[in-house]
Structures are given as C-alpha cells and as structure tokens.
Write an enzyme that holds these catalytic residues in place. Structure first.
Site, short mmCIF file in Angstrom:
data_model
loop_
_atom_site.label_atom_id
_atom_site.label_comp_id
_atom_site.label_asym_id
_atom_site.label_seq_id
_atom_site.Cartn_x
_atom_site.Cartn_y
_atom_site.Cartn_z
N SER A 1 0.84 -1.20 0.00
CA SER A 1 0.00 0.00 0.00
C SER A 1 0.88 1.26 0.00
CB SER A 1 -0.98 -0.04 1.17
OG SER A 1 -2.00 0.91 1.02
N GLU B 1 -9.00 -5.01 -6.41
CA GLU B 1 -8.61 -3.71 -5.86
C GLU B 1 -8.99 -2.53 -6.75
OE1 GLU B 1 -5.06 -3.34 -3.29
OE2 GLU B 1 -4.39 -5.16 -4.32
N HIS C 1 -7.56 -5.55 -1.11
CA HIS C 1 -6.42 -4.81 -0.57
C HIS C 1 -5.91 -5.40 0.74
CE1 HIS C 1 -3.80 -1.36 -0.73
NE2 HIS C 1 -4.11 -1.00 0.51
#
Length: 247
Positions: free
Chosen positions: A144, A198, A230
C-alpha cells in the site's frame, strides 16, 4: 531466533520497533539474505513464517533461509496509521488529495527521504554489525503506502537494495507523483503485485508497470492475484514475491 530493538529515529521523540527473525542455523559463508519488511507491526510475522516454513524445502519452494527485519513506528495503532502518510510519502512542492478524502487533510506527509535515510544510514549498518548478511542479497518489501515507499526507494536509492517488492503500491498518492521519478530508474529487480479486486489500484499498477523504462523490463515481474482485495493480497502473494527475490 527472534529479537526486538527499539531504535531512535532521525527526528525528536520518534522511535521505531524493529523485529528480527534469524534462521536457527549457521549462516552460509556469504551470509544470510535479508528482507526488510515495512509495516512490521502487521507483516513481520507473515514474513518470518514464510521464510521459516518454506526454506525447509527450498529445493521445491526456491526460498532460502534468510533474515527478516520488520520495521514499524513504536506507537499506538492509530498513531502508526497516521504516521504512515509521513514516513512513506515522497516530498513534493504541493499535495492534492483524492475526492474520497472528502476535503480532509493529513497533518504531515512527505517524510520519505528522512525515513529512507534512517533505514540506509542507521538501521542497515546496525543489522550488518550484528548479523551475517549477504550484501548482494538485500531486499525491501512494502504494501500500500509502503509499496509506494518501496518504489520511491528504488528510484531514490537504488544501490541500497538489490530487489524491491511493491505490493498494491499507492500510485494514486498526490496525483501519481511517483511518475516524476521514473526517469531515475537503475538496473534493479522489481516485483509488483496487486489484488484483482482492488479496482483502480489494478489499473494504476498495470499502467505503471507498462511505463517502466527498458532497463527494468527484463528484471521486473508483475502479478495480479485472482479474488484478492487490498487486505487479503499480502498473505496470498508474499510467498510469490519472496520467491522472486531468490530467483
């Protein structure tokens, strides 16, 4: 063997919790490979268990015994979540937030250079002082915003690691500011992974992969994990990412 350190950061009143997994065997003559895992409060355990379990059958898995170094701010979870926007984001002249932030702002961002300098100039030397490390097999792993930082580190300090593993990197940050560093690419190895569920992050990761310069073309792997979102993409892709490092 597992150890823990509390280390001072480069700024006042900032400390990092460093967790270290070392295989329970003598190191090879060249030393152990080492993987630095960002968001160590969440992912250190995954990393250590992946190495420990799969290195037992390395002929089939391709994974060697290695040191795992988990890095996280020493603070409560809410503070860690907020600090990620500072430690993991590149400095910029201006910042623009996506519409989903609903006109809110983040108090601090753009501290990636400070955090990267701390890793390279303070943490890495301390690891080298205390453990037998193969200097030709050092890797950085992030998810991320940590994936964004991993990409930025590859551009900013390509000599610090030989391999960079960026999972679901937040390419969207600050209107895809990370593209402004692509011209700084050197010949390193890169793995980009993203979960198929995602949404826009799949489009961003795919576009970024196809925009990489030729020097990275043959040394970059790109993987879209079916049915993963995610949150689920980390445990389901970590083994694949680590295997890429050991190839």
């Amino acid at each position: 063997m597992r150890e823990e350190w509390i280390l001072e950061g480069k700024e006042p009143d900032v400390q990092y919790h460093v967790q270290i997994y070392v295989p329970d065997q003598a190191p090879p003559s060249e030393g152990f490979p080492v993987i630095y895992v960002l968001d160590g409060n969440a992912y250190f355990g995954y990393g250590a268990d992946t190495i420990r379990n799969q290195s037992f059958n390395g002929l089939k898995t391709g994974i060697e015994p290695a040191i795992i170094v988990g890095i996280a701010l020493k603070a409560e979870d809410a503070i860690i979540r907020e600090r990620r926007f500072y430690d993991f984001t590149p400095p910029a002249a201006a910042y623009k937030y996506p519409d989903r932030f609903k006109n809110t702002t983040i108090d601090k961002h753009g501290g990636a250079d400070i955090f990267l300098d701390w890793i390279v100039e303070e943490l890495q030397p301390k690891i080298l002082e205390n453990y037998a490390v193969d200097l030709k097999k050092q890797c950085l792993y992030g998810h991320s915003l940590g994936g964004l930082f991993t990409l930025y580190s590859m551009f900013r300090r390509p000599e610090a690691f030989q391999c960079y593993l960026a999972i679901s990197p937040s390419i969207w940050w600050n209107e895809k500011h990370i593209y402004s560093f692509v011209h700084d690419t050197k010949d390193v190895r890169l793995f980009i992974g993203v979960g198929k569920e995602e949404g826009i992050m799949v489009e961003d990761a795919t576009a970024f992969y196809h925009r990489l310069p030729i020097v990275l073309e043959e040394s970059t792997a790109y993987h879209i994990a079916d049915d993963e979102n995610h949150a689920s993409v980390v445990p389901t892709t970590m083994s694949r990412a680590f295997r890429y490092f050991f190839q």
